[in-house]
Write a protein that holds these residues in place. Structure first.
Motif, PDB file in Angstrom:
ATOM      1  N   VAL A   1       0.823  -1.209   0.000  1.00 52.30           N
ATOM      2  CA  VAL A   1       0.000   0.000   0.000  1.00 52.30           C
ATOM      3  C   VAL A   1       0.858   1.261   0.000  1.00 52.30           C
ATOM      4  CG1 VAL A   1      -1.663   1.320   1.376  1.00 52.30           C
ATOM      5  CG2 VAL A   1      -2.002  -1.133   1.024  1.00 52.30           C
ATOM      6  N   ARG A   2       1.921   1.259   0.795  1.00 51.66           N
ATOM      7  CA  ARG A   2       2.793   2.435   0.825  1.00 51.66           C
ATOM      8  C   ARG A   2       3.353   2.725  -0.565  1.00 51.66           C
ATOM      9  NH1 ARG A   2       7.318   4.862   0.555  1.00 51.66           N
ATOM     10  NH2 ARG A   2       7.895   6.472   2.072  1.00 51.66           N
ATOM     11  N   GLN A   3       3.865   1.688  -1.218  1.00 53.86           N
ATOM     12  CA  GLN A   3       4.426   1.874  -2.553  1.00 53.86           C
ATOM     13  C   GLN A   3       3.352   2.268  -3.557  1.00 53.86           C
ATOM     14  OE1 GLN A   3       7.794   1.850  -3.190  1.00 53.86           O
ATOM     15  NE2 GLN A   3       7.130   2.752  -5.130  1.00 53.86           N
ATOM     16  N   ALA A   4       2.117   1.816  -3.342  1.00 61.80           N
ATOM     17  CA  ALA A   4       1.016   2.186  -4.238  1.00 61.80           C
ATOM     18  C   ALA A   4       0.828   3.699  -4.273  1.00 61.80           C
ATOM     19  CB  ALA A   4      -0.277   1.499  -3.809  1.00 61.80           C
ATOM     20  N   VAL A   5       0.893   4.347  -3.117  1.00 63.21           N
ATOM     21  CA  VAL A   5       0.744   5.802  -3.068  1.00 63.21           C
ATOM     22  C   VAL A   5       1.884   6.468  -3.835  1.00 63.21           C
ATOM     23  CG1 VAL A   5       0.671   7.832  -1.558  1.00 63.21           C
ATOM     24  CG2 VAL A   5      -0.544   5.733  -0.906  1.00 63.21           C
ATOM     25  N   VAL A   6       3.097   6.003  -3.628  1.00 66.56           N
ATOM     26  CA  VAL A   6       4.256   6.557  -4.331  1.00 66.56           C
ATOM     27  C   VAL A   6       4.115   6.334  -5.836  1.00 66.56           C
ATOM     28  CG1 VAL A   6       6.768   6.363  -4.622  1.00 66.56           C
ATOM     29  CG2 VAL A   6       5.758   6.317  -2.314  1.00 66.56           C
ATOM     30  N   ASP A   7       3.706   5.136  -6.233  1.00 68.54           N
ATOM     31  CA  ASP A   7       3.552   4.825  -7.656  1.00 68.54           C
ATOM     32  C   ASP A   7       2.438   5.649  -8.296  1.00 68.54           C
ATOM     33  OD1 ASP A   7       5.610   2.987  -7.370  1.00 68.54           O
ATOM     34  OD2 ASP A   7       4.273   1.240  -7.320  1.00 68.54           O
ATOM     35  N   LEU A   8       1.345   5.837  -7.555  1.00 71.35           N
ATOM     36  CA  LEU A   8       0.258   6.666  -8.076  1.00 71.35           C
ATOM     37  C   LEU A   8       0.742   8.099  -8.307  1.00 71.35           C
ATOM     38  CD1 LEU A   8      -2.704   5.334  -5.924  1.00 71.35           C
ATOM     39  CD2 LEU A   8      -2.558   5.254  -8.431  1.00 71.35           C
ATOM     40  N   TRP A   9       1.512   8.632  -7.370  1.00 64.71           N
ATOM     41  CA  TRP A   9       2.072   9.978  -7.560  1.00 64.71           C
ATOM     42  C   TRP A   9       2.984   9.998  -8.788  1.00 64.71           C
ATOM     43  CZ3 TRP A   9       1.108  14.771  -6.748  1.00 64.71           C
ATOM     44  CH2 TRP A   9       2.089  15.731  -7.019  1.00 64.71           C
TER      45      TRP A   9
END
Length: 184
Positions: free
Chosen positions: A75-83
């Motif tokens: 989930v943490r990486q998902a936010v970074v990837d979405l950005w």
């Protein structure tokens, strides 16, 4: 949508992404597209129909960018990837157009209020789906997507004014917060 209307919609979207929405005039738009304002009105009911179509095409491009993103490792990486997707130049142009339309929609102007409302639901759905594919519970994804979207919008508005390092740190903080609250 007919092939010609589709082609005009795509080209008009490119034009509006380059020149903005606020001072859009049919004659310069038509000239840039190699047609006449009368032909635009033949393919689109009126200027508002053309604008609504442009907003829908721009939103579809943005949503497609999110939907093409592979699931992130957590989930943490998902936010970074979405950005990472949202901050790409083409996506950023679509987001600026959204902000113009949203500002007009807040005042109740149509078609902006309706199109922006529909675009929000589609966009939030794409964000939520990516969060779920990256490990978030489906029951939490809508709330998390709203928070992520609101923060992203603020970061995008701050980007021209803030050092890039500060924005990256803030994205990391947001990713940590989302993961802390909603990781399984």
């Amino acid at each position: 949508m007919s092939d010609r209307r589709h082609d005009l919609a795509e080209a008009a979207t490119d034009y509006v992404l380059e020149h903005g929405l606020l001072d859009l005039s049919l004659r310069p738009l038509a000239a840039a597209l190699g047609t006449s304002d009368r032909m635009l009105l033949y393919h689109f009911k009126d200027k508002l129909d053309l604008v609504a179509t442009v907003l829908n095409v721009s939103n579809a491009r943005s949503v497609r960018g999110i939907r093409e993103l592979r699931p992130s490792r957590d989930v943490r990486q998902a936010v970074v990837d979405l950005w990472g997707v949202v901050s790409q130049p083409e996506q950023a142009r679509c987001q600026r157009l959204y902000v113009e339309a949203a500002a007009l929609g807040v005042l109740g102007a149509e078609p902006f209020a309706t199109v922006v409302g529909e675009a929000n639901e589609e966009w939030l759905g794409a964000l939520a789906d990516h969060l779920v594919s990256s490990g978030m519970r489906t029951s939490d994804a809508g709330r998390a997507a709203r928070l992520v979207e609101a923060a992203f919008m603020g970061f995008q508005l701050d980007e021209p004014l803030e050092p890039a390092m500060q924005i990256r740190r803030s994205i990391g903080d947001l990713a940590d917060a989302v993961a802390a609250v909603w990781s399984e």
